[in-house]
Design an enzyme around this catalytic site. Structure first.
Site, PDB file in Angstrom:
ATOM      1  N   SER A 142      84.871 -40.686 -73.423  1.00 55.79           N
ATOM      2  CA  SER A 142      85.713 -41.401 -72.462  1.00 55.79           C
ATOM      3  C   SER A 142      86.951 -41.931 -73.164  1.00 55.79           C
ATOM      4  O   SER A 142      86.866 -42.409 -74.296  1.00 55.79           O
ATOM      5  CB  SER A 142      84.939 -42.568 -71.855  1.00 55.79           C
TER       6      SER A 142
ATOM      7  N   ARG B 270      89.871 -43.427 -70.749  1.00 51.61           N
ATOM      8  CA  ARG B 270      90.236 -44.449 -69.765  1.00 51.61           C
ATOM      9  C   ARG B 270      89.138 -45.493 -69.521  1.00 51.61           C
ATOM     10  O   ARG B 270      89.391 -46.697 -69.531  1.00 51.61           O
ATOM     11  CB  ARG B 270      90.591 -43.796 -68.408  1.00 51.61           C
ATOM     12  N   THR B 271      87.935 -45.031 -69.275  1.00 48.03           N
ATOM     13  CA  THR B 271      86.871 -45.965 -68.883  1.00 48.03           C
ATOM     14  C   THR B 271      86.568 -46.930 -70.019  1.00 48.03           C
ATOM     15  O   THR B 271      86.557 -48.149 -69.834  1.00 48.03           O
ATOM     16  CB  THR B 271      85.621 -45.177 -68.450  1.00 48.03           C
TER      17      THR B 271
ATOM     18  N   ARG C 133      77.874 -45.062 -68.855  1.00 47.26           N
ATOM     19  CA  ARG C 133      78.277 -43.690 -68.489  1.00 47.26           C
ATOM     20  C   ARG C 133      77.174 -42.779 -68.986  1.00 47.26           C
ATOM     21  O   ARG C 133      76.966 -42.649 -70.206  1.00 47.26           O
ATOM     22  CB  ARG C 133      79.616 -43.327 -69.134  1.00 47.26           C
TER      23      ARG C 133
ATOM     24  N   HIS D 288      81.293 -41.337 -59.516  1.00 43.78           N
ATOM     25  CA  HIS D 288      82.222 -42.061 -60.400  1.00 43.78           C
ATOM     26  C   HIS D 288      82.898 -43.178 -59.578  1.00 43.78           C
ATOM     27  O   HIS D 288      84.078 -43.093 -59.263  1.00 43.78           O
ATOM     28  CB  HIS D 288      83.241 -41.070 -60.972  1.00 43.78           C
TER      29      HIS D 288
ATOM     30  N   GLN E 171      86.275 -45.003 -60.583  1.00 42.55           N
ATOM     31  CA  GLN E 171      87.473 -44.185 -60.408  1.00 42.55           C
ATOM     32  C   GLN E 171      87.999 -44.277 -58.972  1.00 42.55           C
ATOM     33  O   GLN E 171      89.172 -44.535 -58.740  1.00 42.55           O
ATOM     34  CB  GLN E 171      87.144 -42.720 -60.756  1.00 42.55           C
TER      35      GLN E 171
ATOM     36  N   ASN F 142      81.156 -35.107 -59.140  1.00 43.35           N
ATOM     37  CA  ASN F 142      80.942 -36.558 -59.156  1.00 43.35           C
ATOM     38  C   ASN F 142      82.123 -37.341 -58.572  1.00 43.35           C
ATOM     39  O   ASN F 142      81.918 -38.292 -57.807  1.00 43.35           O
ATOM     40  CB  ASN F 142      80.617 -37.027 -60.588  1.00 43.35           C
TER      41      ASN F 142
ATOM     42  N   ASP G  33      90.516 -32.401 -59.917  1.00 43.89           N
ATOM     43  CA  ASP G  33      89.782 -32.832 -61.114  1.00 43.89           C
ATOM     44  C   ASP G  33      89.485 -31.553 -61.908  1.00 43.89           C
ATOM     45  O   ASP G  33      89.682 -30.432 -61.409  1.00 43.89           O
ATOM     46  CB  ASP G  33      88.481 -33.550 -60.670  1.00 43.89           C
TER      47      ASP G  33
ATOM     48  N   SER H 112      83.101 -30.097 -65.571  1.00 43.96           N
ATOM     49  CA  SER H 112      82.934 -31.505 -65.949  1.00 43.96           C
ATOM     50  C   SER H 112      82.210 -31.612 -67.290  1.00 43.96           C
ATOM     51  O   SER H 112      81.664 -30.620 -67.799  1.00 43.96           O
ATOM     52  CB  SER H 112      82.126 -32.232 -64.860  1.00 43.96           C
ATOM     53  N   MET H 113      82.190 -32.832 -67.818  1.00 39.70           N
ATOM     54  CA  MET H 113      81.479 -33.065 -69.084  1.00 39.70           C
ATOM     55  C   MET H 113      80.019 -32.644 -68.928  1.00 39.70           C
ATOM     56  O   MET H 113      79.360 -33.047 -67.952  1.00 39.70           O
ATOM     57  CB  MET H 113      81.569 -34.549 -69.458  1.00 39.70           C
TER      58      MET H 113
ATOM     59  N   CYS I 118      92.151 -37.776 -61.567  1.00 40.87           N
ATOM     60  CA  CYS I 118      91.491 -38.871 -62.276  1.00 40.87           C
ATOM     61  C   CYS I 118      91.759 -38.838 -63.775  1.00 40.87           C
ATOM     62  O   CYS I 118      91.613 -39.855 -64.451  1.00 40.87           O
ATOM     63  CB  CYS I 118      89.991 -38.830 -61.997  1.00 40.87           C
ATOM     64  N   LEU I 119      92.147 -37.654 -64.298  1.00 39.02           N
ATOM     65  CA  LEU I 119      92.343 -37.437 -65.733  1.00 39.02           C
ATOM     66  C   LEU I 119      91.009 -37.592 -66.476  1.00 39.02           C
ATOM     67  O   LEU I 119      90.195 -38.403 -66.044  1.00 39.02           O
ATOM     68  CB  LEU I 119      93.404 -38.375 -66.323  1.00 39.02           C
TER      69      LEU I 119
ATOM     70  N   ARG J 247      92.900 -48.492 -63.181  1.00 39.33           N
ATOM     71  CA  ARG J 247      91.504 -48.629 -63.634  1.00 39.33           C
ATOM     72  C   ARG J 247      91.310 -49.996 -64.288  1.00 39.33           C
ATOM     73  O   ARG J 247      90.293 -50.648 -64.090  1.00 39.33           O
ATOM     74  CB  ARG J 247      91.158 -47.522 -64.653  1.00 39.33           C
TER      75      ARG J 247
END
Ligand code: CP
Ligand code: NVA
Length: 303
Positions: free
Chosen positions: A52, A54-55, A103, A130, A133, A161, A222, A226-227, A262-263, A290
């Site tokens: 992560s 941003r978060t 997370r 999420h 977000q 998500n 997005d 995803s991860m 969302c980046l 955020r």
């Protein structure tokens, strides 16, 4: 009663609006260098099973600005449910900290953490949703449009998500939610059914972006993988390439629509440089918000 943020539907519409009022005040304090330590001496433990920027940074900076402290545990520090049970970990962390943010891969692990914790638990992203977000994005929408209600959000890409949190948002605010995704990448069917049943919003699913794009207030995308889905990256790139947000698609949306992401973005895949760097893009406002909205969420949960 301990309140958690596991999904957006944990809050009523009125509560979300209260959080946005707090967000505005906190944003104003940052902009005017006003320091109020609303969470003085409070601690937030942050559990990250996935990467992560941003978060992590927005929660950590946010806690610092609020006079508290955030403590980071990464994937090497913690294997949720492996070294000890999630139940035990939740109870232990609750004895040390005032809040938990996590997370994780498995959404059920987050639910379990919240169930056994005796302090508020905030979902910092799971494979399923999420909420931080999309709650933050709602605030960005308020800033741009002066309202959230009755806007058309067209999500181009994976029914993932991030999109699931749009569905939860649509259970609280009347929205026209569109998604264009390749066949087989549709959002969770139970969540779609539930959102439709609640009946305040419409949900339209298609496999053709051009079917939904015209007149969209917001075009959202997005990453295609995803991860945790990195191994599927090649196959997804092939399937999702007709779903790229580029000049041709944005032109169909019209000049008044905003581009949201969302980046992190994979430039040249789900979005072109022209669009993400273009005048319709608000991706860095989203990223900034955020910070303000998550601070407001923490202040609200600690009231
Ligand atoms: N949008 C978002 O959650 O970014 P990170 O994965 O960098 O935290
Ligand atoms: N869908 C993406 C969002 C990243 C913020 C992922 O889960 O990797």
């Amino acid at each position: 009663m301990i309140r958690n943020l596991v999904n957006i539907a944990d809050f009523s519409k009125e509560e979300i609006n209260q959080i946005y009022n707090i967000s505005s005040k906190l944003k104003n304090e940052v902009k005017n260098n006003i320091k109020h330590h609303h969470l003085q001496n409070k601690t937030l433990i942050m559990l990250f099973e996935k990467p992560s920027a941003r978060t992590r940074i927005s929660f950590e900076t946010g806690m610092f600005q609020l006079g508290g402290k955030a403590i980071f545990l990464g994937p090497n520090d913690l294997a949720l449910g492996k070294r000890e049970s999630i139940e035990d970990l939740a109870r232990v962390l609750s004895r040390y900290n005032n809040m938990i943010m996590a997370r994780v891969f498995d959404h059920d692990h987050l639910v379990k953490l919240a169930k056994f914790s005796t302090v508020p638990v905030i979902n910092g992203l799971t494979n399923y949703n999420h909420p931080c977000q999309i709650l933050s994005d709602g605030f960005t929408i308020l800033e741009k449009f002066g309202k959230i209600e009755n806007l058309t959000i067209s999500f181009i890409g994976d029914g993932n998500n991030v999109f699931h949190s749009w569905l939860y948002m649509a259970q609280r605010f009347p929205l026209k939610i569109n998604i264009a995704c390749p066949k087989g990448y549709e959002p969770n069917n139970n969540l779609v059914k539930k959102t439709r049943k609640i009946g305040i919003s419409t949900v339209n699913i298609t496999n053709d972006p051009y079917e939904i794009i015209s007149g969209s207030d917001i075009v959202y995308t997005d990453v295609w993988a995803s991860m945790g889905q990195e191994k599927e990256s090649m196959i997804r790139t092939n399937k999702f390439s007709p779903f790229q947000v580029n000049e041709k698609l944005m032109k169909e949306a019209g000049p008044n629509s905003y581009f949201f992401h969302c980046l992190p973005a994979h430039r040249g895949k789900e979005v072109t440089d022209e669009i993400i760097d273009g005048k319709q893009s608000v991706v860095f406002d989203q990223a900034e918000n955020r910070l303000h909205v998550q601070k407001a969420i923490m202040v609200y949960l600690m009231k």
